[in-house]
Structure formats: C-alpha cells, structure tokens
Design a protein around this motif. Sequence first.
Motif, PDB file in Angstrom:
ATOM      1  N   TRP A  62      69.084   2.742  21.338  1.00  0.00           N
ATOM      2  CA  TRP A  62      68.734   2.344  19.833  1.00  0.00           C
ATOM      3  C   TRP A  62      69.003   1.033  19.221  1.00  0.00           C
ATOM      4  N   HIS A  63      69.911   1.373  19.093  1.00  0.00           N
ATOM      5  CA  HIS A  63      71.549  -0.059  18.995  1.00  0.00           C
ATOM      6  C   HIS A  63      71.185  -0.673  19.058  1.00  0.00           C
ATOM      7  N   LYS A  64      71.564  -1.355  20.757  1.00  0.00           N
ATOM      8  CA  LYS A  64      71.483  -1.775  21.599  1.00  0.00           C
ATOM      9  C   LYS A  64      69.927  -2.975  21.789  1.00  0.00           C
ATOM     10  N   PHE A  65      69.121  -2.183  20.902  1.00  0.00           N
ATOM     11  CA  PHE A  65      67.614  -3.210  21.483  1.00  0.00           C
ATOM     12  C   PHE A  65      67.575  -3.096  20.142  1.00  0.00           C
ATOM     13  N   PRO A  66      66.673  -4.320  19.290  1.00  0.00           N
ATOM     14  CA  PRO A  66      65.432  -4.575  17.731  1.00  0.00           C
ATOM     15  C   PRO A  66      64.544  -3.580  18.539  1.00  0.00           C
ATOM     16  N   PHE A  67      64.059  -2.494  18.405  1.00  0.00           N
ATOM     17  CA  PHE A  67      62.827  -1.583  18.912  1.00  0.00           C
ATOM     18  C   PHE A  67      61.851  -1.986  17.286  1.00  0.00           C
ATOM     19  N   ALA A  68      62.494  -1.825  16.697  1.00  0.00           N
ATOM     20  CA  ALA A  68      61.501  -1.944  14.571  1.00  0.00           C
ATOM     21  C   ALA A  68      60.474  -3.505  15.490  1.00  0.00           C
ATOM     22  N   GLY A  69      61.339  -4.732  15.850  1.00  0.00           N
ATOM     23  CA  GLY A  69      60.951  -5.590  15.087  1.00  0.00           C
ATOM     24  C   GLY A  69      60.008  -5.700  16.793  1.00  0.00           C
ATOM     25  N   PHE A  70      60.253  -5.633  17.858  1.00  0.00           N
ATOM     26  CA  PHE A  70      59.682  -5.538  19.569  1.00  0.00           C
ATOM     27  C   PHE A  70      58.563  -4.271  19.112  1.00  0.00           C
ATOM     28  N   VAL A  71      58.506  -3.344  18.424  1.00  0.00           N
ATOM     29  CA  VAL A  71      57.300  -2.485  18.329  1.00  0.00           C
ATOM     30  C   VAL A  71      56.346  -3.252  17.140  1.00  0.00           C
ATOM     31  N   ALA A  72      56.643  -4.219  15.932  1.00  0.00           N
ATOM     32  CA  ALA A  72      56.128  -4.834  15.226  1.00  0.00           C
ATOM     33  C   ALA A  72      54.960  -5.938  15.932  1.00  0.00           C
ATOM     34  N   MET A  73      55.755  -6.108  16.542  1.00  0.00           N
ATOM     35  CA  MET A  73      55.623  -7.590  17.076  1.00  0.00           C
ATOM     36  C   MET A  73      54.229  -7.413  18.285  1.00  0.00           C
ATOM     37  N   LEU A  74      54.609  -6.051  18.783  1.00  0.00           N
ATOM     38  CA  LEU A  74      53.723  -5.788  20.478  1.00  0.00           C
ATOM     39  C   LEU A  74      52.501  -5.114  18.931  1.00  0.00           C
ATOM     40  N   SER A  75      52.588  -4.381  18.238  1.00  0.00           N
ATOM     41  CA  SER A  75      51.161  -4.074  17.074  1.00  0.00           C
ATOM     42  C   SER A  75      50.520  -5.235  16.452  1.00  0.00           C
ATOM     43  N   GLY A  76      50.909  -6.761  16.038  1.00  0.00           N
ATOM     44  CA  GLY A  76      50.489  -7.329  15.770  1.00  0.00           C
ATOM     45  C   GLY A  76      49.478  -8.111  17.578  1.00  0.00           C
ATOM     46  N   LEU A  77      50.271  -8.578  18.014  1.00  0.00           N
ATOM     47  CA  LEU A  77      49.267  -8.569  18.935  1.00  0.00           C
ATOM     48  C   LEU A  77      48.041  -7.583  19.617  1.00  0.00           C
ATOM     49  N   VAL A  78      48.817  -6.453  19.031  1.00  0.00           N
ATOM     50  CA  VAL A  78      47.346  -5.508  19.769  1.00  0.00           C
ATOM     51  C   VAL A  78      46.432  -5.664  18.720  1.00  0.00           C
ATOM     52  N   THR A  79      46.708  -6.152  17.936  1.00  0.00           N
ATOM     53  CA  THR A  79      45.435  -5.870  16.179  1.00  0.00           C
ATOM     54  C   THR A  79      44.785  -7.372  16.599  1.00  0.00           C
ATOM     55  N   LEU A  80      45.355  -8.298  17.523  1.00  0.00           N
ATOM     56  CA  LEU A  80      44.974  -9.546  17.616  1.00  0.00           C
ATOM     57  C   LEU A  80      43.963  -9.202  19.304  1.00  0.00           C
ATOM     58  N   ALA A  81      44.931  -8.022  19.667  1.00  0.00           N
ATOM     59  CA  ALA A  81      43.357  -7.791  20.919  1.00  0.00           C
ATOM     60  C   ALA A  81      41.891  -6.865  20.353  1.00  0.00           C
ATOM     61  N   ILE A  82      42.173  -6.346  19.385  1.00  0.00           N
ATOM     62  CA  ILE A  82      40.917  -5.629  18.651  1.00  0.00           C
ATOM     63  C   ILE A  82      40.189  -6.219  18.175  1.00  0.00           C
ATOM     64  N   ASP A  83      40.998  -7.005  17.123  1.00  0.00           N
ATOM     65  CA  ASP A  83      40.006  -8.478  16.483  1.00  0.00           C
ATOM     66  C   ASP A  83      39.516  -9.325  17.412  1.00  0.00           C
ATOM     67  N   SER A  84      40.424  -9.812  18.179  1.00  0.00           N
ATOM     68  CA  SER A  84      39.237 -10.346  19.028  1.00  0.00           C
ATOM     69  C   SER A  84      37.792 -10.252  20.063  1.00  0.00           C
ATOM     70  N   ILE A  85      38.323  -8.307  20.577  1.00  0.00           N
ATOM     71  CA  ILE A  85      36.846  -8.029  21.903  1.00  0.00           C
ATOM     72  C   ILE A  85      36.328  -6.778  21.083  1.00  0.00           C
ATOM     73  N   THR A  86      36.584  -6.918  19.538  1.00  0.00           N
ATOM     74  CA  THR A  86      35.498  -5.845  18.725  1.00  0.00           C
ATOM     75  C   THR A  86      34.431  -7.116  18.303  1.00  0.00           C
ATOM     76  N   THR A  87      35.103  -8.257  17.933  1.00  0.00           N
ATOM     77  CA  THR A  87      33.872  -9.189  18.478  1.00  0.00           C
ATOM     78  C   THR A  87      33.410  -9.536  18.985  1.00  0.00           C
ATOM     79  N   SER A  88      33.960 -10.000  20.168  1.00  0.00           N
ATOM     80  CA  SER A  88      33.030 -10.511  21.057  1.00  0.00           C
ATOM     81  C   SER A  88      31.995  -9.478  20.986  1.00  0.00           C
ATOM     82  N   LEU A  89      32.214  -7.935  21.269  1.00  0.00           N
ATOM     83  CA  LEU A  89      31.285  -6.568  21.852  1.00  0.00           C
ATOM     84  C   LEU A  89      30.015  -7.156  20.738  1.00  0.00           C
ATOM     85  N   TYR A  90      30.231  -7.202  19.220  1.00  0.00           N
ATOM     86  CA  TYR A  90      29.638  -7.297  18.243  1.00  0.00           C
ATOM     87  C   TYR A  90      28.536  -8.950  18.430  1.00  0.00           C
ATOM     88  N   THR A  91      29.104  -9.612  18.442  1.00  0.00           N
ATOM     89  CA  THR A  91      28.640 -10.390  19.193  1.00  0.00           C
ATOM     90  C   THR A  91      27.706 -10.584  20.191  1.00  0.00           C
TER      91      THR A  91
END
Length: 353
Positions: free
Chosen positions: A122-151
């Motif tokens: 926990w003190h050797k790696f910035p897990f908070a920033g790493f998970v927040a970064m992944l969460s942003g990318l996953v949100t982008l994927a959700i955004d893109s995929i759901t838009t494609s499905l609706y389209t």
Amino acid sequence: MATTKLVMKLVYILLILFTFSVSSAIATAPEHCDSGSENPCINKAKALPLKIVAIVAILTTSLIGVTSPLFSRYISFLRPDGNGFMIVKCFSSGIILGTGFMHVLPDSFEMLSSKCLSDDPWHKFPFAGFVAMLSGLVTLAIDSITTSLYTGKNSVGPVPDEYGIDQEKAIHNVGHNHSHGHGVVLATKDDGQLLRHRVIAMVLELGILFHSVVIGLSLGATNDACTIKGLIIALCFHHLFEGMGLGGCILQADFTNVKKFLMAFFFAGTTPCGIFLGIALSSIYRDNSPTALITIGLLNACSAGMLIYMALVDLLATEFMGSMLQGSIKLQIKCFAAALLGCAVMSVVAVWA
C-alpha cells in the motif's frame, strides 16, 4: 434496457474485484488501528440521535436538489433550452467536478496511504491514483459501448449511396451528435442527442451512487458526535448541489416520469440507506481498520475517476463545445464563471467534509 444490464454487470464485476482485493490483500496492522479511540467526542448515545437527524436532513435536501430541475419547465428562466438553465447546469457540473477532486480523491489517497496499512504493497504504489485512472477509462468504455448499442438498436436502414457518406462514419457521427443533416436515415440529430443525454445520466448516477454509499456507511458507523454535527451541514449542501447537477442530466435525458423519479429516489435514498447500514455495523466497524481503509479507499478512488470523467468530458466539454455556447462568447464566460463557482463552493465545503 441493454444499457442498464451492461451497467449492472459492470457493477457486479467491480464489487467482486473489491471483495477479492480486500480478502486477499489485508495485512497485519498495528494494534492501535483495530482498537477504539480515546477521543472524548466518541459517545454512541449522543451520536445515534444525530445520525437520525442526518438521515432526515440529507434525504430532504437530496430530494429538493435532484427534483428541482425536473420542474424547471414551469419556470421561464430555467426552461431547458434557455441560457439560465445552461448556466445552472454548468454550476452543477462544477459541483460534481469539485466533489471528485476535492472530496473523493483526497479521501482515497489518505485512506490507502494510512499508517494502519502495511508498507507492502500500500505504501509502495499509488493505488488511489491507479484505480481512479482505470475507473475513468472504464467509464469511457461504458460511455462508448452503450452509445454504440443504442445507435445500433435505433438504426432503421442503410445510408443511401447517392449521399456519398461512409456507413460506419455516419453511425459514429450520429451516436456522438456530430451529424449535420446529410440525409442520414439511421437516426435524427435529436435521436443522437437524446441517447447521449441518457447514457450520461445513467453513468453519472452510477458514479454518484458509489460515492453516496461510502459517505453513508462512514457517517453511520462513526460514533464521533463532534464530527457528525459538522458533517450534517456540509453533506446537506453537498447533496443539494450534486442533486441539481444530476437532476439536470435526468431532465435532458427525457426519461418517462416513472424512470425520472426512480432515479431521483435512488440518488436521494442511497446515503440514508448507507447510514442505516453503518449504524447496524457500528459495533464491529472501525474507521481505521485495514478492512475499512482498503474497501472504502478503493470505492472512493473508483467513484472519483467516474465523477471527474463525467464532469469534464460528458458535462462541461459537451456543453462548451456545443452549438449553443459556441455561438456566444458572452454566454461562454458566464458558464465558465458558473463552473468555477461550483468548484469553489465544493472547495470551501471540503474544509468541513
């Protein structure tokens, strides 16, 4: 319906990953981290009535915040297609952005770098920033995929060859609200706007619900009467303005009345439910235990990534690059000032919560 199922599956996957990480990564912590504090403010008898007050106050202010935009059609100044509504929406988007940067993300860093957690990992790696970064990318994927499905679901036929428009490019443009009326019969420009607003509303609510559960659980579990008093006021303001931002997105999504009020109810009721759960777990829950720090820290990081992405990309960037604001420099300045004011409000609230 397809979007809802996809979002629910992703939620289940995230919860499974969090559970696995908590069960496998918890290490031995210092003894004082699992024991109760000698703080004189800790008084379970005094804290319980304050928690009940918090439930009622937060539920009421959340309902006022999230439902107020739904009735803006009856107020000429706040009609959805007017300048006033745009300014209020940018203010609310600033509130959501400030929540992610000034409340949720710092809490995650603080928890996952606590002295009560072992140095490795926990003190050797910035897990908070790493998970927040992944969460942003996953949100982008959700955004893109759901838009494609609706389209794809709303497609009604191929693009006529005489228009000289690439089929895949036309679908992409319609889904992202960049069609310019070239005779595309896949969907209208209004359809593209509507599906974007619906995707934005659902994904934004998902990110807020993560954060709301964490807030409620933490508040319900603590017995620090001094802390609860300040939190009640701060969280009421927080949920009032955050609800306005979500309510504006729900309004533009043009859901049925039943769906609108269901989404409003889930937003308003999540934190009170979290408080109830926290009260039930208060006898065994410790804010500074490794289990609590890792679980809440990861959830906060996940929520922060989603909120920051939604505020910057799907709310502020979409509006500022839209035709309404691009057509008026004066309105752009007003909306930027409103967004900045929203961030400033949440920065001030961060002093107490």
